[in-house]
Design an enzyme around this catalytic site. Structure first.
Site, PDB file in Angstrom:
ATOM      1  N   ARG A 161       0.793  -1.218  -0.239  1.00  0.00           N
ATOM      2  CA  ARG A 161      -0.390  -0.186  -0.332  1.00  0.00           C
ATOM      3  C   ARG A 161       1.455   1.474  -0.184  1.00  0.00           C
ATOM      4  O   ARG A 161       1.677   1.495   0.885  1.00  0.00           O
ATOM      5  CB  ARG A 161      -1.007   0.043   1.377  1.00  0.00           C
ATOM      6  N   ASP A 444      -3.747   3.079  13.657  1.00  0.00           N
ATOM      7  CA  ASP A 444      -2.578   3.469  12.864  1.00  0.00           C
ATOM      8  C   ASP A 444      -3.733   4.746  12.479  1.00  0.00           C
ATOM      9  O   ASP A 444      -4.706   6.024  12.970  1.00  0.00           O
ATOM     10  CB  ASP A 444      -3.000   3.195  11.347  1.00  0.00           C
TER      11      ASP A 444
END
Length: 522
Positions: A161, A444
């Site tokens: 990602r 996150d």
């Protein structure tokens, strides 16, 4: 015309920052960066239109794409046929080994929300991926515990990602301009590891975050075509799964698949960022788009249910995988906490599997077996549920926009949780760690974003808490100090406190918390 490296060159960095990689970064920047900046401007224009009374909806100009039954995405690529459980995490050395060994089918190797984009992490993470692919990676902890890879056939498929379109990479300049963090992460991985993955019988695979329109997907597709031609990689060997984690993208799912169709590997339901985007997109529209405590907004509330069912229907209609959302729970030392967490994960994954998702995410190796067991009970010997077309699903724009019917309230406990989690996460992020265990959850950047966005929204709407107290800047500042005082080494949170309060209490909403935070980093 030049590509200049402003970050220090440490041992082995030349293996990632090769002449070929830098040439590719230069090519992509010169061909695509102007369009990237224009598309970022279009995001701001859309928010301004909504502030003036407009709204999101399915695009009339792309109705022909949605109505055409003939097109499908490419068949699933090797290593991406069975995706019943995927694990996410940053690309540090220990996580790389643990994720690949976890028993998950896929590892989302995260250079985005679970990663602080320090220069060491940007380049070092790519080195760890390269070493893993070459089976030259190991790790020994300070306690002397050794970590090594299992046999190849047991390892998860790597899907990288990169950063979102909005983030720059200040350590690389192309013709004097900061490069795009997205294109840097993409190009460095593809140049160093793309052919190696093809040689292993798989390919260079990506998860694409934070997109807000099919035009942004078209930009990625053009990057794929340019890069494959430049490197001599067969067209279509790059595959990408798109995170539908912004409110605007939920109205353009089919168009996004269409733009990427020869490179598409499906869509993912990114729940936390989706809620963050709901607030960000409609932040000026009062209480109609105000969410209660974030932990009370489940995937079964009406607008979230519409979003996930539409995602499965859209993907399977076009032959693409539909991947479910994150289970952020991590194992605790407390049996009672574990029992409750495991039950919630099992219920969440059971709902997803029953709805037709082909797999789902977990944040910790200890949660892999739960997810795998649930999906296997539904899939049996089949690798996916692509044949489950969900033709019973008919989602309207009004259903996607029905945030107001979300049950729940805004509580002092929820406000305190948002403040504490955001500050604790920011402190770790500023120190170079992008994935942090807080209150038995793996957090996150998405968590910090929704936390500070809710606080901004509650303050601007003068929301009254369950205690009868109105949310004000003074109250948020007071709670921040009280919550920091509960932590070990309170003095270590000064910079995180300052950054948090600046964005949470700003008069003008700041699009991404990570942008001002990145400016503070060397």
């Amino acid at each position: 015309m030049s590509v200049d490296i402003l970050g220090p060159m440490h041992e082995r960095y030349d293996e990632i920052l090769s002449e070929r990689a830098l040439e590719l970064i230069g090519l992509l920047h010169r061909e695509l960066n102007g369009r990237r900046l224009e598309l970022l401007d279009k995001r701001r224009e859309r928010v301004a239109e909504i502030a003036a009374g407009g709204s999101l909806g399915f695009l009339p100009e792309t109705a022909s794409v949605r109505d055409d039954p003939s097109w499908r995405v490419a068949d699933p690529a090797p290593g991406l046929v069975d995706r019943r459980v995927e694990i996410t995490g940053p690309t540090d050395r220990k996580m790389t080994i643990n994720a690949l060994n976890s028993g998950a089918k896929v590892w989302l190797a995260d250079q985005e929300d679970a990663n602080t984009p320090t220069w060491a992490n940007v380049v070092g993470g790519q080195l760890n991926l390269l070493d893993a692919i070459n089976r030259k990676i190991d790790f020994t902890s300070e306690a002397g515990k050794s970590y090594q890879l299992k046999p190849d056939e047991e390892l998860a498929t790597i899907v990288v990602r990169p950063r979102g379109w909005h983030l720059p990479e200040k350590h690389l300049l192309v013709d004097g301009e900061m490069a795009s963090g997205s294109l840097v992460d993409f190009a460095l991985y593809l140049a160093a590891s793309g052919q190696l993955q093809l040689d292993r019988g798989q390919g260079p695979y990506f998860y694409l975050p934070k997109m807000e329109s099919h035009l942004e997907a078209r930009l990625w597709n053009d990057a794929f075509v340019l890069a494959q031609e430049f490197l001599g990689i067969p067209r279509g060997t790059i595959r990408a799964t798109v995170l539908i984690e912004t409110y605007p993208a939920a109205f353009e799912m089919e168009e996004i698949l269409y733009e990427l169709r020869e490179h598409s590997a499906g869509l993912n339901a990114g729940r936390w960022d989706f809620m963050f985007s709901v607030i960000k997109t409609y932040r000026t529209r009062g209480t109609d788009f105000q969410l209660p405590d974030r932990n009370s907004v489940t995937m079964t509330v009406p607008f979230m249910r519409a979003y996930t069912e539409l995602l499965v229907r859209t993907c399977h209609k076009r032959g693409a995988h539909a991947i479910g959302g994150m289970a952020a729970f991590i194992p605790s030392k407390h049996p009672a906490v574990n029992e409750q967490a495991f039950a919630k994960v099992e219920a969440d994954k059971t709902r997803e599997a029953g709805d037709g998702f082909d797999g789902s995410w977990v944040a910790h190796p200890g949660m892999v077996d739960i997810c795998k067991t649930v999906f296997t009970s539904v899939l049996g010997s089949e690798p996916n549920q692509l044949g489950k077309l969900r033709e019973d699903v008919h989602v309207t724009a009004e259903q996607l926009l029905d945030v107001a019917s979300t049950p729940g309230e805004v509580t002092e406990a929820g406000l305190r949780n948002n403040v504490s989690v955001a500050i604790q996460y920011l402190a770790a992020w500023l120190e170079g760690t992008g994935a942090v265990g807080i209150f038995n959850l793996m957090e996150d950047a998405a968590t910090a974003e929704i936390s500070r966005s809710q606080i901004w929204q509650w303050r601007h709407n003068q929301v009254v808490l369950d205690t009868g107290t109105t949310v004000t800047g003074d109250l948020v500042t007071q709670i921040a100090d009280e919550e920091i005082a509960k932590l070990d080494d309170p003095d270590g949170y000064a910079e995180a406190r300052k950054t948090f309060l600046e964005v949470a209490l700003a008069d003008d909403y700041i699009d991404f918390l990570t942008l001002p935070a990145y400016e503070q980093m060397p």
